[in-house]
Design an enzyme around this catalytic site. Structure first.
Site, mmCIF file in Angstrom:
data_model
loop_
_atom_site.group_PDB
_atom_site.id
_atom_site.type_symbol
_atom_site.label_atom_id
_atom_site.label_comp_id
_atom_site.label_asym_id
_atom_site.label_seq_id
_atom_site.Cartn_x
_atom_site.Cartn_y
_atom_site.Cartn_z
ATOM 1 N N SER A 195 0.863 -1.199 0.000
ATOM 2 C CA SER A 195 0.000 0.000 0.000
ATOM 3 C C SER A 195 0.884 1.228 0.000
ATOM 4 C CB SER A 195 -0.869 0.008 1.266
ATOM 5 O OG SER A 195 -1.423 1.303 1.508
ATOM 6 N N TYR A 209 -2.244 -0.450 10.750
ATOM 7 C CA TYR A 209 -2.376 -0.867 9.347
ATOM 8 C C TYR A 209 -1.100 -0.511 8.583
ATOM 9 C CZ TYR A 209 -4.053 -1.019 4.536
ATOM 10 O OH TYR A 209 -4.196 -1.299 3.192
ATOM 11 N N LYS A 237 1.763 -2.923 6.570
ATOM 12 C CA LYS A 237 2.146 -2.784 5.164
ATOM 13 C C LYS A 237 3.652 -2.500 5.012
ATOM 14 C CE LYS A 237 -1.811 -3.814 3.465
ATOM 15 N NZ LYS A 237 -2.034 -5.085 2.769
HETATM 16 N N1 LIG Z 1 -8.759 -0.331 -1.015
HETATM 17 C C1 LIG Z 1 -7.672 0.404 -0.959
HETATM 18 O O1 LIG Z 1 -7.697 1.654 -1.081
HETATM 19 C C2 LIG Z 1 -6.332 -0.259 -0.729
HETATM 20 C C3 LIG Z 1 -5.181 0.542 -0.817
HETATM 21 C C4 LIG Z 1 -3.928 -0.057 -0.626
HETATM 22 C C5 LIG Z 1 -3.832 -1.412 -0.339
HETATM 23 N N2 LIG Z 1 -4.964 -2.155 -0.259
HETATM 24 C C6 LIG Z 1 -4.795 -3.586 0.064
HETATM 25 O O2 LIG Z 1 -5.323 -4.379 -1.001
HETATM 26 C C7 LIG Z 1 -5.842 -5.615 -0.464
HETATM 27 C C8 LIG Z 1 -7.292 -5.761 -0.866
HETATM 28 O O3 LIG Z 1 -7.982 -4.634 -0.367
HETATM 29 P P1 LIG Z 1 -9.536 -4.366 -0.721
HETATM 30 O O4 LIG Z 1 -9.693 -2.898 -0.769
HETATM 31 O O5 LIG Z 1 -9.955 -5.194 -1.862
HETATM 32 O O6 LIG Z 1 -10.223 -4.927 0.629
HETATM 33 P P2 LIG Z 1 -11.682 -5.579 0.809
HETATM 34 O O7 LIG Z 1 -11.926 -5.563 2.277
HETATM 35 O O8 LIG Z 1 -12.647 -4.925 -0.101
HETATM 36 O O9 LIG Z 1 -11.454 -7.087 0.306
HETATM 37 C C9 LIG Z 1 -10.608 -7.929 1.053
HETATM 38 C C10 LIG Z 1 -11.066 -9.361 0.867
HETATM 39 O O10 LIG Z 1 -10.221 -10.180 1.680
HETATM 40 C C11 LIG Z 1 -11.037 -11.084 2.407
HETATM 41 N N3 LIG Z 1 -10.362 -11.470 3.651
HETATM 42 C C12 LIG Z 1 -10.273 -10.751 4.800
HETATM 43 N N4 LIG Z 1 -9.607 -11.443 5.734
HETATM 44 C C13 LIG Z 1 -9.269 -12.636 5.177
HETATM 45 C C14 LIG Z 1 -8.575 -13.784 5.640
HETATM 46 N N5 LIG Z 1 -8.116 -13.858 6.897
HETATM 47 N N6 LIG Z 1 -8.401 -14.830 4.782
HETATM 48 C C15 LIG Z 1 -8.884 -14.773 3.511
HETATM 49 N N7 LIG Z 1 -9.564 -13.701 3.006
HETATM 50 C C16 LIG Z 1 -9.743 -12.650 3.841
HETATM 51 C C17 LIG Z 1 -12.345 -10.340 2.653
HETATM 52 O O11 LIG Z 1 -13.413 -11.239 2.908
HETATM 53 C C18 LIG Z 1 -12.518 -9.576 1.336
HETATM 54 O O12 LIG Z 1 -13.224 -10.312 0.380
HETATM 55 C C19 LIG Z 1 -5.635 -5.525 1.055
HETATM 56 O O13 LIG Z 1 -4.434 -6.200 1.410
HETATM 57 C C20 LIG Z 1 -5.489 -4.019 1.306
HETATM 58 O O14 LIG Z 1 -4.730 -3.750 2.468
HETATM 59 C C21 LIG Z 1 -6.217 -1.629 -0.448
HETATM 60 C C1 LIG Z 2 -6.265 1.474 2.599
HETATM 61 C C2 LIG Z 2 -4.908 1.852 2.141
HETATM 62 O O1 LIG Z 2 -4.018 1.045 2.082
HETATM 63 C C3 LIG Z 2 -4.657 3.253 1.770
HETATM 64 C C4 LIG Z 2 -4.317 4.063 2.974
HETATM 65 O O2 LIG Z 2 -5.788 3.783 1.113
#
Ligand SMILES: NC(=O)c1ccc[n+]([C@@H]2O[C@H](COP(=O)([O-])OP(=O)(O)OC[C@H]3O[C@@H](n4cnc5c(N)ncnc54)[C@H](O)[C@@H]3O)[C@@H](O)[C@H]2O)c1
Ligand SMILES: CC(=O)[C@H](C)O
Length: 257
Positions: free
Chosen positions: A139, A152, A156
């Site tokens: 992230s 969080y 990361k």
């Molecule tokens: N959304 C953002 O802005 C963003 C930004 C940077 C990084 N990320 C990272 O990208 C990844 C996906 O994020 P997202 O936005 O799609 O999140 P989300 O919450 O929409 O989806 C995450 C998925 O992971 C599943 N999950 C949660 N815990 C679990 C476990 N223990 N075992 C298996 N599955 C599990 C959930 O059920 C869900 O379907 C994450 O690692 C998040 O930290 C997201």
């Molecule tokens: C959820 C995430 O990793 C960033 C801060 O948007």
């Protein structure tokens, strides 16, 4: 023979977008999620779209579940080529309220899950004596830490660290380990982050935290799952074979490293 990709946490959000893109790239897909309901409905969608896929319910924080995921992939499709450690959870709290339960839960999923997934995939690649690609969800919070997201952000940063160490140790086994660092994408993760954040800031209404975080994006819009999937598709392809140990930012212009 079609290559095989596992994507954890692909029942929804960015993981689903990544799995869809890799399916369209021609990979056989192994979907995984702890939420069986969303996992199964996503599997049905993939089948309707003509993507060869199976679904394996599991909890990435459990080492046995990660090894089971890999063995189910090999059982179904005969091999493993790409493992995407996507699953992760958000944690919102003031630093002074950080407690043991919060730390243990966040690190068990966001960090231990990546370690166990990397171990399970790497052992399979070594057994296959084939090239392997491990791609981790980092992230912008893995490059810069944010208020209210201290735990969080720490998870990361740990993902970025393990991406470097695993890349160094596994290069001799023809395994590349990289990470994608998204910015602000409107998934259910950000719905939860926004809902939590506005509880702590009197001036904020629902949606304001998301607006505040995404308001300064130079390219003028929040991220879509496809934006992240484009980078992961590249990291999963042969075109990125000379890249390893990197945590690559894709955020539309928020953090510059
Ligand atoms: N959304 C953002 O802005 C963003 C930004 C940077 C990084 N990320 C990272 O990208 C990844 C996906 O994020 P997202 O936005 O799609 O999140 P989300 O919450 O929409 O989806 C995450 C998925 O992971 C599943 N999950 C949660 N815990 C679990 C476990 N223990 N075992 C298996 N599955 C599990 C959930 O059920 C869900 O379907 C994450 O690692 C998040 O930290 C997201
Ligand atoms: C959820 C995430 O990793 C960033 C801060 O948007």
């Amino acid at each position: 023979m079609a290559k095989v990709a596992v994507v954890t946490g692909s029942g929804g959000g960015l993981g689903k977008g990544i799995a869809q893109r890799l399916g369209k790239d021609g990979f056989n897909i192994v979907l995984n999620d702890i939420n069986e309901e969303t996992l199964n409905s996503t599997l049905e969608e993939f089948k309707k779209d003509g993507i060869e896929a199976i679904a394996v319910t599991g909890d990435v924080s459990k080492r046995d579940d990660q090894f089971n995921l890999v063995s189910k992939a090999v059982e179904a499709f005969g091999q493993l080529d790409v493992f995407v450690n996507n699953a992760g959870i958000d944690v919102v709290s003031p630093f002074l309220d950080v407690d043991e339960e919060q730390l243990n839960k966040a690190f068990s999923i966001n960090v231990n899950g990546v370690v166990f997934g990397t171990q399970a995939a790497a052992k399979q690649f070594i057994e296959q004596k084939t090239k392997g690609k491990i791609i981790n969800a980092c992230s912008i919070a893995g490059h810069e830490s944010y208020e209210m997201l201290s735990t969080y952000s720490a998870t990361k940063h740990a993902v970025r660290s393990y991406t470097q160490s695993a890349a160094k140790e596994l290069a001799s086994d023809n395994i590349r380990v990289n990470a994608y660092c998204p910015g602000v994408a409107g998934t259910s993760m950000w719905d939860r982050i926004d809902e939590e954040m506005v509880k702590y800031y009197d001036h904020m209404e629902p949606g304001d935290a998301f607006k505040e975080f995404s308001g300064g994006i130079l390219l003028g819009r929040p991220q879509e799952p496809e934006d992240v999937a484009n980078l992961v598709s590249f990291l999963a392809s042969d075109d990125s074979d000379y890249i390893t140990g990197q945590s690559i930012i894709t955020d539309g212009g928020i953090v510059f490293r």
